[in-house]
Design an enzyme around this catalytic site. Structure first.
Site, short mmCIF file in Angstrom:
data_model
loop_
_atom_site.label_atom_id
_atom_site.label_comp_id
_atom_site.label_asym_id
_atom_site.label_seq_id
_atom_site.Cartn_x
_atom_site.Cartn_y
_atom_site.Cartn_z
N ILE A 187 1.82 7.85 26.19
CA ILE A 187 1.45 7.13 24.97
C ILE A 187 2.49 7.35 23.88
CG2 ILE A 187 -0.26 6.96 23.13
CD1 ILE A 187 -2.39 7.69 25.25
N THR A 264 -3.98 9.72 16.75
CA THR A 264 -4.74 8.91 17.70
C THR A 264 -5.10 9.72 18.93
OG1 THR A 264 -2.67 8.08 18.65
CG2 THR A 264 -3.73 6.71 16.97
N ARG A 266 -6.83 13.60 19.25
CA ARG A 266 -8.14 14.21 19.05
C ARG A 266 -8.18 14.84 17.67
NH1 ARG A 266 -9.30 11.44 22.69
NH2 ARG A 266 -10.47 11.94 24.60
N ASP A 290 -7.62 7.73 13.86
CA ASP A 290 -8.54 7.07 14.78
C ASP A 290 -9.53 8.08 15.35
OD1 ASP A 290 -9.49 4.84 16.34
OD2 ASP A 290 -8.48 5.73 18.07
N GLU A 295 -16.91 13.75 15.63
CA GLU A 295 -17.32 12.34 15.79
C GLU A 295 -18.78 12.25 16.27
OE1 GLU A 295 -14.57 10.40 18.41
OE2 GLU A 295 -12.83 10.98 17.20
N HIS A 313 -12.34 5.54 16.24
CA HIS A 313 -11.95 5.91 17.60
C HIS A 313 -11.99 4.71 18.54
CE1 HIS A 313 -11.74 9.51 20.59
NE2 HIS A 313 -10.90 8.53 20.91
#
Length: 359
Positions: A187, A264, A266, A290, A295, A313
């Site tokens: 990524i 993006t 954790r 994100d 969460e 997210h």
């Protein structure tokens, strides 16, 4: 009787393919438990999950049975034939892989009998590569929005204030700025390619220097050096014991005043309190997030900074990435059922494969 595969989460995009994939190989059963206790008791004789050898897992299942922490993993190893967990995502921090590994030291051969192969403990696979484009493009959006304050500008339009309080003099172009990438995996590298088109200077730090990367992607020797040189710091490392809190007060204050932080990966990779303090005193001009430590809860203080861009997210979520993830995760299960070992085993457990013994 065919072995069973328990779906801890709904198959949305490849329902027909999944039926064909496991036809004559395994029976797919659906999660019916609404509590952890019912889940664990259902693997016994006559239970809805009796004969289950592998699990397909979505994080959403934790709402019903909790995360796959140590107690749940040990109970699975004791109460069931489950020896494979296929996580439908590249991140697998909701699974205690150390507990999975430990179980291999104490299991008897009779407990491990599956498709003519002994498997040590419970192995875990993930779906690396499946959502690279989706997550990298989300990081690109966050970067542009933070530099140009696009999120704030859109809110001004929707509220009828037309550019107020948006101020173009406080925004910046991406061209010519330095992007620091922490973790140049799939990524991170994809994001680097996207950002290089502006063009930007791209620097990165990983535990080991990446091989076969473009010559415009510069390696630096430490996180500290990465932070010293970056205008934008983007995080692309998995969450584990060594990365939790990796970006803290020291790293944030090493960034230049007015820098941008993107996450993006954790939420717990960043010290949230240190990040918020830096937003309050202006050391960080904005953050693009994100992911969050707890969460779906989002610290309400983050909502008070209008230049920040916050997403719920969704970075890795697109129709294409969902389809790839489902096929990849189910493919890992199928390979395990057929041969005793699947693909995409997470790095912490790959050394366990050498301990397998064929009957």
């Amino acid at each position: 009787m065919l072995p069973r595969v328990l779906l801890c989460g709904e198959i949305k995009y490849v329902q027909d393919e999944s039926k064909e994939m496991f036809h004559g190989i395994a029976e797919l059963v659906h999660l019916v438990s609404e509590s952890r206790s019912h889940f664990l008791s259902s693997f016994g004789p006559g239970g809805p999950y009796e004969g289950t050898v592998a699990l397909y897992r979505l994080n959403k299942s934790s709402e019903l049975i909790g995360k796959f922490d140590g107690p749940l993993i040990h109970a699975l190893a004791d109460k069931s034939m489950v020896r494979w967990i296929a996580q439908n995502s590249s991140g697998y921090d909701e699974i205690d892989v150390q507990a999975c590994k430990e179980r291999g030291k104490f299991l008897s051969q009779n407990q491990l009998f599956l498709t003519c192969m002994f498997v040590p403990g419970i192995l875990v696979s993930n779906t690396p590569g499946a959502n690279d484009d989706a997550t990298a493009s989300a990081a690109l959006y966050l970067m542009l929005s933070c530099l140009r304050h696009f999120s704030m500008a859109e809110r001004s339009l929707r509220s009828g204030t037309w550019k107020t309080p948006y101020n173009a003099a406080q925004t910046h172009d991406a061209t010519g700025r330095t992007l620091g990438i922490l973790g140049l995996g799939c990524i991170g590298l994809r994001f680097a390619h996207f950002a290089h088109a502006f063009p930007m200077r791209i620097i990165y730090f990983s535990r080991t220097k990446a091989e076969s990367v473009p010559d415009w992607c510069e390696y630096v020797s430490s996180i500290e050096e990465l932070c010293k040189q970056a205008d934008i710091l983007s995080l692309h490392v998995p969450l584990n014991q060594s990365t939790a809190g990796m970006v803290g007060e020291k790293e944030i204050r090493t960034l230049r005043r007015g820098s941008v932080l993107l996450n993006t990966s954790r939420g717990r990779i960043v010290d949230q309190e240190a990040m918020i303090r830096a937003l309050e005193d202006g050391h960080l001009s904005s953050v693009g997030l994100d992911v969050y430590p707890d969460e779906p809860r989002v610290d309400p203080r983050l909502l008070t900074f209008p230049r920040c861009t916050l997403l719920p997210h969704i970075g890795g979520e697109s129709a294409e990435s969902y389809r790839r993830r489902e096929l990849q995760a189910l493919g890992n299960v199928k390979a395990f059922v057929l041969g005793g070992v699947g693909e995409d085993i997470v790095p912490e457990l790959r050394t366990e494969i050498g301990k397998s013994t064929t009957l």
